[in-house]
Design an enzyme around this catalytic site. Structure first.
Site, PDB file in Angstrom:
ATOM      1  N   HIS A 150     -14.730  -3.160   8.304  1.00 48.17           N
ATOM      2  CA  HIS A 150     -14.024  -2.655   7.121  1.00 48.17           C
ATOM      3  C   HIS A 150     -14.129  -3.614   5.942  1.00 48.17           C
ATOM      4  O   HIS A 150     -13.323  -3.566   5.020  1.00 48.17           O
ATOM      5  CB  HIS A 150     -12.547  -2.365   7.405  1.00 48.17           C
ATOM      6  CG  HIS A 150     -12.341  -1.363   8.488  1.00 48.17           C
ATOM      7  ND1 HIS A 150     -12.840  -0.091   8.421  1.00 48.17           N
ATOM      8  CD2 HIS A 150     -11.712  -1.443   9.674  1.00 48.17           C
ATOM      9  CE1 HIS A 150     -12.517   0.563   9.519  1.00 48.17           C
ATOM     10  NE2 HIS A 150     -11.838  -0.237  10.295  1.00 48.17           N
ATOM     11  N   ARG A 154      -7.207  -8.063  -9.131  1.00 44.42           N
ATOM     12  CA  ARG A 154      -7.925  -9.327  -9.326  1.00 44.42           C
ATOM     13  C   ARG A 154      -9.383  -9.043  -9.641  1.00 44.42           C
ATOM     14  O   ARG A 154      -9.828  -7.901  -9.588  1.00 44.42           O
ATOM     15  CB  ARG A 154      -7.867 -10.142  -8.035  1.00 44.42           C
ATOM     16  CG  ARG A 154      -8.454  -9.340  -6.893  1.00 44.42           C
ATOM     17  CD  ARG A 154      -8.554 -10.111  -5.619  1.00 44.42           C
ATOM     18  NE  ARG A 154      -8.594  -9.218  -4.466  1.00 44.42           N
ATOM     19  CZ  ARG A 154      -9.675  -8.640  -3.989  1.00 44.42           C
ATOM     20  NH1 ARG A 154     -10.838  -8.835  -4.554  1.00 44.42           N
ATOM     21  NH2 ARG A 154      -9.620  -7.845  -2.941  1.00 44.42           N
ATOM     22  N   GLU A 185      -2.299   7.273   8.180  1.00 45.58           N
ATOM     23  CA  GLU A 185      -2.918   8.302   7.347  1.00 45.58           C
ATOM     24  C   GLU A 185      -4.078   8.929   8.084  1.00 45.58           C
ATOM     25  O   GLU A 185      -4.547   8.419   9.100  1.00 45.58           O
ATOM     26  CB  GLU A 185      -3.309   7.749   5.958  1.00 45.58           C
ATOM     27  CG  GLU A 185      -4.316   6.657   5.949  1.00 45.58           C
ATOM     28  CD  GLU A 185      -4.527   6.039   4.554  1.00 45.58           C
ATOM     29  OE1 GLU A 185      -3.646   6.086   3.680  1.00 45.58           O
ATOM     30  OE2 GLU A 185      -5.611   5.484   4.363  1.00 45.58           O
ATOM     31  N   LYS A 190       0.847  -1.203   0.000  1.00 50.03           N
ATOM     32  CA  LYS A 190       0.000   0.000   0.000  1.00 50.03           C
ATOM     33  C   LYS A 190       0.884   1.256   0.000  1.00 50.03           C
ATOM     34  O   LYS A 190       0.544   2.256  -0.615  1.00 50.03           O
ATOM     35  CB  LYS A 190      -0.905   0.012   1.238  1.00 50.03           C
ATOM     36  CG  LYS A 190      -2.074  -0.978   1.184  1.00 50.03           C
ATOM     37  CD  LYS A 190      -2.991  -0.735   2.377  1.00 50.03           C
ATOM     38  CE  LYS A 190      -3.806  -1.940   2.765  1.00 50.03           C
ATOM     39  NZ  LYS A 190      -4.994  -2.201   1.999  1.00 50.03           N
TER      40      LYS A 190
END
Ligand code: ADP
Length: 491
Positions: free
Chosen positions: A237, A293, A202, A118
């Site tokens: 999530h 994917r 973040e 990420k």
């Protein structure tokens, strides 16, 4: 034109069947693999050939790269479709396939590797002027640096694992006091789940929407997007309900976001199908990650665009050129997907595996069901709890919601607890109907608090429906039960 003679599907459940369905229409022979737990699974029965791959635990079966490649060779399969999960985003497997001269249906291994971090992919997007969520540059090295960055961007912040997936290892931090502990916890979880303890920080966005763009790119430099999906309704999530298009999308915002998505494709040299995920908040959108994917929710994009994404994946993997350009694509109507999980939504979504003693799926116009279950099937506790995907399409969002309510009221699954009652509650929630969704929707709307009653009603309704089927009273009894149920919902 036949893309392949034979394809191995390195997966199980609904997605294995979904891929085999495309193959059957394309006249491609299919090879299934199955673990000890899946001997009687539907995907095994659907395939032209099936090979035992190992013990029930995924590490001994669906993640056993060497064994899967052996089966591909033994069966004469020229290509492997990994589905989603398991080996789908494992660059080592994609590389092994290349080394062994078996086509991996997906992007190149180097692209998978780059997108798997990420941190690296965020940096790449930043370099290409795609907006990203403010946070640390790279992984956290020292606590004092982390504290400095958190203070700069402002609390709350989120600590995330660079190699993360499935929402695992995320920690939301409200103030400096708990930052150090959250980083340590995230690092611990990341190390054990992904073998990589790198975490980053973040800004934690308040009530954002999760909006993602489906992309397709061939190996000849052509790329298109297939519009967006909104996947804001989540638990832990993880997505529960998805819809396409996004209810607040404007032509201007769509054009900007699509441009960013295609920039991601270009910058990463992306090929095959992929999804660019963004978070949207207060008029701004930010790149979150690239999923390399086929997604669970590709179904709703297929509904609104008419494009069969799996067939396109196979065509691209066979070296074909995309058969359409962006100008040939458009959105038709609205589609919603509800993920039916064998879980108890009234008990913190705890998994509820077991035997399905009665099963009847809905049908009729605009309904699509992708599932690997049937009556008498025993859901194993070893694998993911998602057992079916119920999708509804209609010409407008309002009509698609009504159609989804109708389909849910026809669905009978007895023997295990499922998320069906929760979906019924969501489809009847006024904020959802108004399109006011965000990633904290379930908590903010207190939907889970009302579920106990819904679940009881739902079980009674299903028993009633199941009983009437048994007695052969059928149509009249069904509509009476459905009407009774709908009446109760209104009360
Ligand atoms: P994973 O790869 O583990 O699935 P993602 O980065 O795709 O994680 O994020 C999954 C979900 O976590 C998002 O849809 C959103 O609900 C939440 N999330 C992630 N990052 C943030 C953020 N910076 N602010 C608010 N929510 C976030």
């Amino acid at each position: 034109m036949k893309y392949f003679e034979k394809l191995l599907i390195a997966n199980r459940g609904e997605i294995a069947i979904r891929i085999m369905r495309a193959c059957r229409e394309l006249d491609i022979d299919t090879v299934a693999i199955y673990s000890d737990a899946d001997k009687n699974a539907l995907h095994v029965k659907y395939a032209d050939e099936a090979f035992h791959v190992g013990e029930a635990h995924p590490s001994k079966s669906y993640l056993n790269m060497e064994r899967i490649l052996d089966i591909a060779k033994k069966s004469g399969a020229e290509a492997i479709h990994p589905g989603y999960g398991f080996l789908a985003e494992n660059y080592r497997f994609a590389k092994l396939c290349l080394d062994e001269n078996v086509i991996f249906v997906g992007p190149r291994w180097k692209t998978i590797k780059a997108a798997g971090s990420k941190i690296d992919s965020k940096q790449m997007m930043k370099d290409n002027a795609v907006p990203v969520i403010p946070g640390t540059e790279g992984g956290i090295r020292t606590i004092s640096e982390a504290k400095k960055v958190a203070l700069e961007i402002g609390y709350p912040v989120i600590v995330k694992a660079s190699a993360g997936g499935g929402g695992i290892g995320m920690q939301i931090v409200q103030d400096e006091k708990t930052l150090e502990d959250a980083i340590a916890a995230s690092q611990r979880i990341a190390q054990s789940a992904f073998g990589d303890a790198t975490v980053f920080i973040e800004k934690y966005l308040i009530q954002p929407r999760h909006i993602e763009f489906q992309v397709l790119a061939d190996e000849h430099g052509n790329a298109v997007h297939l519009y967006e999906r909104e996947c804001s309704i989540q638990r832990r999530h993880q997505k529960l309900v998805e819809e396409a298009p996004c209810s607040i999308m404007t032509p201007e915002l769509r054009s900007r976001m699509a441009q960013s998505a295609l920039k991601v494709v270009e910058a990463s040299g992306y090929t095959n199908a992929g999804t660019v995920e963004f978070l949207y908040s207060n008029g701004n959108y930010y790149f979150m990650e690239m999923n390399t994917r086929l997604q669970v929710e590709h179904t709703i994009t297929e509904f609104i665009t008419g494009v069969d994404i799996v067939k396109q994946q196979l065509a691209i993997a066979a070296g074909e050129t995309l058969p359409f350009e962006q100008k040939d694509l458009s959105i038709r109507g609205h589609a919603i997907e509800c993920r039916i999980n064998a879980e108890d939504p009234t008990n913190n979504f705890s998994a509820d595996p077991g035997k399905i003693v009665r099963y009847r799926s809905p049908g009729g116009p605009g309904i699509r069901i992708d599932s690997g279950i049937h009556m008498g099937y025993t859901i194993s506790p070893i694998y993911d709890s998602m057992i079916a995907k119920l999708c509804a399409w209609d010409s407008t969002r309002d009509d698609a919601i009504k159609r989804m309510r109708r389909a849910i009221s026809e669905y009978i699954i007895l023997g295990v607890k499922t998320t069906l009652p929760l979906h019924y509650a969501i489809m009847n929630n006024q904020q959802f109907v108004n399109g006011n969704t965000h990633t904290h929707f379930l908590q903010e709307e207190h939907i889970l608090n009302t579920l106990e009653r819904y679940t009881r009603d739902e079980e009674t309704r299903m028993q009633t429906l199941a009983g009437s089927f048994q007695q052969g009273k059928k149509v009249a009894a069904i509509s009476a039960a459905v009407n009774l149920y709908l009446q109760q919902k209104k009360d």
